[in-house]
Design an enzyme around this catalytic site. Structure first.
Site, PDB file in Angstrom:
ATOM      1  N   CYS A 174       7.019  -4.621   2.079  1.00  0.00           N
ATOM      2  CA  CYS A 174       5.821  -4.715   1.244  1.00  0.00           C
ATOM      3  C   CYS A 174       4.673  -3.907   1.856  1.00  0.00           C
ATOM      4  O   CYS A 174       3.918  -3.264   1.142  1.00  0.00           O
ATOM      5  CB  CYS A 174       5.330  -6.152   1.111  1.00  0.00           C
ATOM      6  SG  CYS A 174       6.633  -7.355   0.902  1.00  0.00           S
ATOM      7  N   ASP A 175       4.518  -3.991   3.178  1.00  0.00           N
ATOM      8  CA  ASP A 175       3.284  -3.506   3.805  1.00  0.00           C
ATOM      9  C   ASP A 175       3.459  -2.313   4.740  1.00  0.00           C
ATOM     10  O   ASP A 175       2.470  -1.755   5.218  1.00  0.00           O
ATOM     11  CB  ASP A 175       2.635  -4.656   4.606  1.00  0.00           C
ATOM     12  CG  ASP A 175       2.329  -5.856   3.721  1.00  0.00           C
ATOM     13  OD1 ASP A 175       1.990  -5.625   2.538  1.00  0.00           O
ATOM     14  OD2 ASP A 175       2.432  -7.000   4.184  1.00  0.00           O
ATOM     15  N   CYS A 199       6.358  -8.857   6.042  1.00  0.00           N
ATOM     16  CA  CYS A 199       7.202  -8.075   5.137  1.00  0.00           C
ATOM     17  C   CYS A 199       6.937  -6.579   5.296  1.00  0.00           C
ATOM     18  O   CYS A 199       5.987  -6.040   4.721  1.00  0.00           O
ATOM     19  CB  CYS A 199       6.945  -8.519   3.697  1.00  0.00           C
ATOM     20  SG  CYS A 199       7.854  -7.538   2.506  1.00  0.00           S
TER      21      CYS A 199
END
Ligand code: NAP
Length: 322
Positions: free
Chosen positions: A142-143, A139
């Site tokens: 997300c990261d 992701c």
């Protein structure tokens, strides 16, 4: 004899809270069926880990995935949907009402709408599991920010891989897309964006054979294998983003509901009925082909309408509510 039910009985229980689940909730709530949505481990579904959604009709300027899902939920709640943050572990389809066992409690339902979606697939390397959260991710949204000014690899050749690569270009100094073939599966517009981005390079006909690093150092390099020549080489990188597709979330239904060989929930052709009357499937869990928010919402609507019809037709046999 008709039975009285406790509070946790619902005419309609919806498992999953992506576009399909919320659309099923909006429709059944507007039909006065007071549905219950069990949100699952990823409330809002896959769109909550996406950035801009540019192809959902009605938003000419685009909308962020999480914001779109907040709108879906607010619309469902406006008409009386009950929402519980709970994850289902088992469903007993052997008697009616169906019994749903979840982390926080149990529920019963006259009709069940399964909208459990799909989850990211992994390459299957031990090192991938070991370094997950330490340089390996599925992701970028997300990261990605953790990889500012770093060099990363994205695995895959579909829309997700192109989207991840383009998004990572905002942070990373260089992105290398590793794809197992020499042509991309992604849509033309997504391909063009990635191919024209000066920070994105491509390595074709190749797979990641090993990921090197440790929890302390993070990822340090990968072993790339050319699938045509068999040649391997070490390729230094600080992150690996895996974007190779999805697996339907049907594990809890295996052996209980009919599934396709690839694990997707089987429904009637052109419809949303499963092999058990009163149980409907919608969204990515039934769809390995289109997998779009709009198609998920469409089948969510179909499941709601069919659940409503089922309840109407079986009203006499169904249990009396308190
Ligand atoms: P996908 O279209 O199934 O693509 C998966 C990619 O990963 C393919 O290129 C595939 O290679 C590769 N792959 C699969 N298994 C692999 C393995 N074990 N090792 C290495 N590579 C592997 O999946 P997706 O990209 O997640 O897209 C899914 C759906 O969502 C599509 O319908 C897509 O259009 C949609 N989507 C749309 C958007 C958007 O419009 N903004 C964004 C994301 C996703 P092969 O090509 O060789 O099969």
């Amino acid at each position: 004899m008709a039975t009285q039910h406790p509070e946790n009985h619902h005419k309609v229980v919806i498992i999953g809270s992506g576009p399909a689940g919320w659309t099923a909730a909006i429709y059944t709530a507007r039909a006065n069926l007071s549905p219950l949505v069990l949100q699952g481990t990823q409330p809002g579904g896959q769109l909550t880990i996406t950035t801009d959604v540019e192809n959902f009709p009605g938003f000419p300027e685009g909308i962020m995935g999480p914001e779109l899902m907040e709108h879906f939920q607010a619309q469902a709640e406006r008409f009386g949907t009950k929402v519980v943050y709970d994850t289902v572990n088992e469903v007993d389809f052997s008697k009616r009402p169906f019994k749903i066992l979840a982390d926080e409690g149990s529920y019963t339902a006259d009709t069940l709408i399964i909208a459990t979606g799909a989850s990211a697939k992994w390459i299957g390397l031990e090192s991938e599991q070991k370094l997950m959260g330490h340089g390996v991710s599925s992701c970028a949204t997300c990261d990605g920010a953790f990889f500012r000014n770093k060099e990363v690899v994205v695995v895959g050749g579909g829309d997700t891989a192109m989207e991840e690569a383009n998004f990572l270009a905002r942070f990373c100094s260089k992105i290398t897309v590793v794809h197992r073939r020499d042509s991309l599966r992604a849509s033309k517009i997504m391909q063009d964006r990635a191919l024209n981005n000066p920070k994105i390079e491509f390595i074709w006909d190749s797979a990641i054979a090993e990921i090197h690093g440790s929890k302390e150092t993070g990822v340090t390099s990968v072993t790339l294998k050319n699938l045509k020549t068999g040649e391997t080489k070490d390729f230094p990188t600080q992150g690996v983003f895996v974007a190779i597709g999805h697996k339907p979330n049907t594990d809890i239904f295996a052996g209980k509901l009919d599934l396709h060989p690839n694990g997707y929930l089987k429904v009637t052709p052109g419809g949303v009925s499963t092999n058990i009357e009163g149980v409907f499937g919608c969204g990515d869990v039934i769809d390995h082909h289109y997998r779009q928010a709009i198609t998920a919402a469409g089948t969510g609507c179909m499941a709601a309408i069919d659940a409503e019809k089922y309840l109407e037709a079986h009203e006499a046999q169904l249990t009396v509510r308190v």
